[in-house]
Enzyme design. Structure first.
Site, mmCIF file in Angstrom:
data_model
loop_
_atom_site.group_PDB
_atom_site.id
_atom_site.type_symbol
_atom_site.label_atom_id
_atom_site.label_comp_id
_atom_site.label_asym_id
_atom_site.label_seq_id
_atom_site.Cartn_x
_atom_site.Cartn_y
_atom_site.Cartn_z
ATOM 1 C CB VAL A 1 -36.720 8.804 -0.964
ATOM 2 C CG1 VAL A 1 -36.655 10.328 -1.093
ATOM 3 C CG2 VAL A 1 -35.371 8.233 -0.551
ATOM 4 C CE LYS B 1 -53.519 2.057 -5.162
ATOM 5 N NZ LYS B 1 -53.402 0.703 -4.551
ATOM 6 C CG HIS C 1 -41.039 5.712 -4.729
ATOM 7 N ND1 HIS C 1 -40.376 6.849 -5.114
ATOM 8 C CD2 HIS C 1 -40.267 4.670 -5.138
ATOM 9 C CE1 HIS C 1 -39.244 6.519 -5.721
ATOM 10 N NE2 HIS C 1 -39.162 5.205 -5.756
ATOM 11 N N GLY D 1 -30.358 12.685 -13.358
ATOM 12 C CA GLY D 1 -31.713 12.493 -12.839
ATOM 13 C C GLY D 1 -32.267 13.775 -12.248
ATOM 14 N N GLY D 2 -31.928 14.890 -12.870
ATOM 15 C CA GLY D 2 -32.278 16.187 -12.300
ATOM 16 C C GLY D 2 -33.748 16.497 -12.237
ATOM 17 N N PRO E 1 -30.371 5.511 0.837
ATOM 18 C CG PRO E 1 -31.082 7.159 -0.606
ATOM 19 C CD PRO E 1 -30.289 5.901 -0.568
ATOM 20 N N GLY F 1 -33.281 14.378 -7.487
ATOM 21 C CA GLY F 1 -32.640 15.444 -8.245
ATOM 22 C C GLY F 1 -33.304 16.790 -8.029
ATOM 23 C CE1 TYR G 1 -32.897 -1.792 -8.575
ATOM 24 C CE2 TYR G 1 -33.240 -2.621 -6.349
ATOM 25 C CZ TYR G 1 -33.133 -1.566 -7.230
ATOM 26 O OH TYR G 1 -33.253 -0.288 -6.759
#
Length: 291
Positions: free
Chosen positions: A143, A164, A156, A16-17, A140, A22, A113
């Site tokens: 984030v 927005k 997120h 996930g760099g 975490p 990442g 999930y």
């Protein structure tokens, strides 16, 4: 396990760099002197090796659909996986601690999930018990930071609100915020998460997961966060909270007591500062941001 006294180089692969965490780890390693002598870091993007593609479709990477099993087979000595505070059910006691990974009610709203995430912790314990592998996980809280997903619909919360607000300012329209603005969250800047990841990799020897979060006293409302974003982007328009939309979970308060026992002096980036830095990054990198 002391990774800093190893005779051979320590090779670190970050999957996930190109994503939020990442990229933050890459920044800390390459820009903040986070790479120690004897370490070799590789940042893997999904375009180079997509871990959700079936094994038969991969040509360039020896990896199974079970990442932990393949890590064991390849002799990987430590794996740090990333869990999520989103796995916790609505009806629980606060503050949440690591024990909720095991003891959460079995029929929460994110059943599939949540239990998929919990199984990472179960697997970690199994690989330690059977093979002595130091595979662990971090949890975490919310984030945010550069390279986040800023999409209106599936980004997120802070990053979507930044987009927005940016659009409302550009178009001269009110800022529409879903929900009442009263839910409370703990937000952690991505570079803080990255710095803590490096500590976990090198020095945290427990198999039990550890929550990475600001303190309970730094939990604040979505309304407070929106006002910080408006200030960071110099938005002077009307802010409208659409109460016809769901608020989601009203709170997910997590305890960082365990983290503080290990790192009592760790300094978190103040939310207003992190929001300002992220907004500035978004404005200057709008053309490449995930929107």
């Amino acid at each position: 396990m002391d990774f800093q006294t190893r005779a051979e180089p320590m090779r670190v692969l970050v999957t996930g760099g190109s994503g939020l965490v990442g990229k933050a780890i890459e920044h800390v390693v390459k820009q903040e002197g986070g790479c120690l002598k004897g370490e070799q870091w590789t940042f893997l993007y999904s375009k180079e090796a997509n871990l959700v593609v079936l094994p038969s479709q991969r040509d360039n990477l020896r990896i199974n659909d079970n990442v932990l099993q393949t890590s064991h087979e390849m002799g990987v000595t430590k794996v740090v996986s990333c869990l999520s505070s989103c796995i916790f059910p609505d009806k629980t006691t606060y503050p949440i601690d690591e024990s909720m990974i095991h003891n959460g009610p079995p029929h929460d709203s994110n059943f599939g999930y949540s239990h998929a995430k919990r199984m990472i912790d179960i697997q970690n314990r199994g690989y330690f018990a059977q093979h002595g592998r130091h595979y662990t996980a971090v949890i975490p809280t919310n984030v945010y930071g550069p390279y986040d997903n800023f999409n209106f619909e599936n980004g997120h919360v802070l990053s979507a609100l930044m987009h927005k607000t940016y659009a409302a300012k550009k178009e001269g329209t009110p800022l529409q915020v879903w929900g009442s603005g009263t839910p409370r969250r703990q937000f952690i800047y991505s570079l803080d998460v990255a710095r803590l990841f490096l500590w976990v990799l090198r020095e945290y020897d427990e198999i039990d997961p550890i929550i990475l979060s600001v303190g309970e006293e730094e939990e604040l409302t979505i309304k407070d966060a929106v006002e910080m974003i408006a200030d960071a982007l110099d938005f002077k328009g009307q802010i409208v909270f659409d109460t016809s939309k769901s608020d989601g979970q009203m709170k997910k308060t997590a305890s960082n007591a365990k983290l503080r026992r290990y790192l009592p002096d760790f300094t978190f980036t103040p939310l207003s500062e992190g929001i300002k830095k992220t907004c500035d990054w978004f404005v200057h990198n709008y053309d490449i941001a995930r929107t």
